[in-house]
Design a protein around this motif. Structure first.
Motif, mmCIF file in Angstrom:
data_model
loop_
_atom_site.group_PDB
_atom_site.id
_atom_site.type_symbol
_atom_site.label_atom_id
_atom_site.label_comp_id
_atom_site.label_asym_id
_atom_site.label_seq_id
_atom_site.Cartn_x
_atom_site.Cartn_y
_atom_site.Cartn_z
ATOM 1 N N LEU A 47 0.860 -1.182 0.000
ATOM 2 C CA LEU A 47 0.000 0.000 0.000
ATOM 3 C C LEU A 47 0.900 1.237 0.000
ATOM 4 C CD1 LEU A 47 -3.063 0.823 0.206
ATOM 5 C CD2 LEU A 47 -2.753 0.878 2.691
ATOM 6 N N ALA A 48 0.665 2.117 -0.975
ATOM 7 C CA ALA A 48 1.478 3.334 -1.088
ATOM 8 C C ALA A 48 0.746 4.495 -0.416
ATOM 9 C CB ALA A 48 1.734 3.653 -2.561
ATOM 10 N N ALA A 49 1.527 5.477 0.043
ATOM 11 C CA ALA A 49 0.959 6.588 0.818
ATOM 12 C C ALA A 49 -0.149 7.325 0.066
ATOM 13 C CB ALA A 49 2.069 7.559 1.216
ATOM 14 N N ASN A 50 0.035 7.522 -1.247
ATOM 15 C CA ASN A 50 -1.017 8.280 -1.951
ATOM 16 C C ASN A 50 -2.331 7.501 -2.043
ATOM 17 O OD1 ASN A 50 0.306 6.639 -3.761
ATOM 18 N ND2 ASN A 50 0.435 8.154 -5.388
ATOM 19 N N GLN A 51 -2.272 6.190 -1.857
ATOM 20 C CA GLN A 51 -3.514 5.412 -1.843
ATOM 21 C C GLN A 51 -4.359 5.694 -0.598
ATOM 22 O OE1 GLN A 51 -1.408 1.498 -2.813
ATOM 23 N NE2 GLN A 51 -3.388 1.231 -3.793
ATOM 24 N N VAL A 52 -3.719 6.239 0.441
ATOM 25 C CA VAL A 52 -4.494 6.643 1.619
ATOM 26 C C VAL A 52 -4.536 8.170 1.735
ATOM 27 C CG1 VAL A 52 -4.204 4.470 2.873
ATOM 28 C CG2 VAL A 52 -2.515 6.294 3.187
ATOM 29 N N GLY A 53 -4.279 8.846 0.617
ATOM 30 C CA GLY A 53 -4.525 10.286 0.553
ATOM 31 C C GLY A 53 -3.342 11.191 0.814
ATOM 32 N N LEU A 54 -2.142 10.618 0.925
ATOM 33 C CA LEU A 54 -0.974 11.442 1.219
ATOM 34 C C LEU A 54 0.087 11.265 0.122
ATOM 35 C CD1 LEU A 54 0.059 13.216 3.638
ATOM 36 C CD2 LEU A 54 1.355 11.193 4.331
ATOM 37 N N PRO A 55 0.324 12.306 -0.689
ATOM 38 C CA PRO A 55 1.297 12.144 -1.779
ATOM 39 C C PRO A 55 2.734 12.280 -1.286
ATOM 40 C CG PRO A 55 0.299 14.313 -1.919
ATOM 41 C CD PRO A 55 -0.307 13.634 -0.716
ATOM 42 N N ALA A 56 3.163 11.348 -0.453
ATOM 43 C CA ALA A 56 4.512 11.359 0.105
ATOM 44 C C ALA A 56 5.195 10.045 -0.240
ATOM 45 C CB ALA A 56 4.457 11.532 1.616
ATOM 46 N N SER A 57 6.529 10.082 -0.291
ATOM 47 C CA SER A 57 7.271 8.973 -0.861
ATOM 48 C C SER A 57 7.546 7.850 0.148
ATOM 49 C CB SER A 57 8.577 9.498 -1.455
ATOM 50 O OG SER A 57 9.199 8.470 -2.167
ATOM 51 N N PHE A 58 6.550 7.053 0.402
ATOM 52 C CA PHE A 58 6.749 5.831 1.184
ATOM 53 C C PHE A 58 5.630 4.846 0.899
ATOM 54 C CE2 PHE A 58 3.570 6.387 4.577
ATOM 55 C CZ PHE A 58 3.331 7.744 4.531
ATOM 56 N N PHE A 59 5.947 3.589 1.173
ATOM 57 C CA PHE A 59 4.914 2.564 1.057
ATOM 58 C C PHE A 59 5.151 1.491 2.105
ATOM 59 C CE2 PHE A 59 8.125 1.344 -2.211
ATOM 60 C CZ PHE A 59 8.422 0.046 -1.832
ATOM 61 N N VAL A 60 4.134 0.685 2.331
ATOM 62 C CA VAL A 60 4.287 -0.482 3.190
ATOM 63 C C VAL A 60 4.145 -1.718 2.307
ATOM 64 C CG1 VAL A 60 3.426 0.712 5.239
ATOM 65 C CG2 VAL A 60 1.815 -0.593 3.838
ATOM 66 N N ILE A 61 4.854 -2.753 2.684
ATOM 67 C CA ILE A 61 4.807 -3.970 1.873
ATOM 68 C C ILE A 61 5.023 -5.182 2.764
ATOM 69 C CG2 ILE A 61 7.293 -3.894 1.286
ATOM 70 C CD1 ILE A 61 5.960 -4.652 -1.672
ATOM 71 N N ASP A 62 4.381 -6.279 2.405
ATOM 72 C CA ASP A 62 4.575 -7.523 3.141
ATOM 73 C C ASP A 62 5.702 -8.308 2.484
ATOM 74 O OD1 ASP A 62 4.486 -9.796 4.577
ATOM 75 O OD2 ASP A 62 2.459 -10.400 3.982
ATOM 76 N N MET A 63 6.873 -8.260 3.105
ATOM 77 C CA MET A 63 8.045 -8.948 2.542
ATOM 78 C C MET A 63 7.934 -10.454 2.689
ATOM 79 S SD MET A 63 10.391 -6.736 1.397
ATOM 80 C CE MET A 63 11.897 -7.651 1.595
ATOM 81 N N GLY A 64 6.962 -10.915 3.461
ATOM 82 C CA GLY A 64 6.812 -12.354 3.673
ATOM 83 C C GLY A 64 5.836 -12.984 2.704
ATOM 84 N N VAL A 65 5.420 -12.217 1.718
ATOM 85 C CA VAL A 65 4.324 -12.633 0.840
ATOM 86 C C VAL A 65 4.552 -14.002 0.199
ATOM 87 C CG1 VAL A 65 5.251 -11.260 -1.094
ATOM 88 C CG2 VAL A 65 2.846 -11.875 -1.066
#
Ligand code: NI
Length: 168
Positions: A47-65
């Motif tokens: 999920l990238a920050a702009n997807q929750v309304g904030l155009p800032a350079s970060f995302f979360v990711i599940d590295m265990g996928v």
């Protein structure tokens, strides 16, 4: 902890290029905790920050996928170098629910960025994780996975998606 609203593909926020994060602070830590909760609830793997309304350079990711084990990470101010072969694979997006398409991506990536402790991180990935990271990087650029498709394919998916939105 709270679930956040995920903006959908036709919202202009998804077209904004993310700005670099200047302060890695407690506020950012709180927000990313909520983003991770929102990602798993959806459910999704990134999920990238702009997807929750904030155009800032970060995302979360599940590295265990690929390991069947949750390993959520926060990647701040990421850069990525892509290499390897071009592979096609099925992709979806939490901002375009229930729509999937085959997208061409590089097989290998080297991701650099920072974590919440301001430590530099460097991750090499292949397979589905490489694909997922390229997908999140694209969000930060204001692009969506269907931008990689030919125009006619993209138009079909967009029409399908608009129809789904109307039905909600
Ligand atoms: Ni997405």
């Amino acid at each position: 902890m709270a679930l956040l609203t995920i903006y959908h593909a036709l919202d202009p926020i998804l077209r904004k290029k993310a700005k670099a994060v200047e302060n890695i602070d407690g506020e950012l830590a709180d927000l990313t905790r909520d983003m991770i909760e929102t990602m798993y609830d959806a459910p999704g793997v990134g999920l990238a920050a702009n997807q929750v309304g904030l155009p800032a350079s970060f995302f979360v990711i599940d590295m265990g996928v690929e390991k069947d084990k949750r390993d959520p990470r926060v990647i701040i101010n990421p850069t990525v170098v892509m290499s390897g072969e071009i592979e096609e694979g099925e992709e979806g997006c939490l901002s375009i629910p229930d729509i999937f398409a085959s997208v061409k991506r590089h097989s290998l990536i080297e991701l650099k960025g920072y974590d919440l402790d301001q430590n530099e991180i460097r991750i090499e990935a292949d397979g589905f994780l490489s694909r997922a990271i390229q997908h999140e990087m694209e969000h930060l650029n204001g692009s969506l996975f269907w931008d990689n498709l030919g125009r006619s394919k993209r138009d079909i998916l967009k029409r399908k998606f608009k129809k789904k939105l109307r039905e909600k």
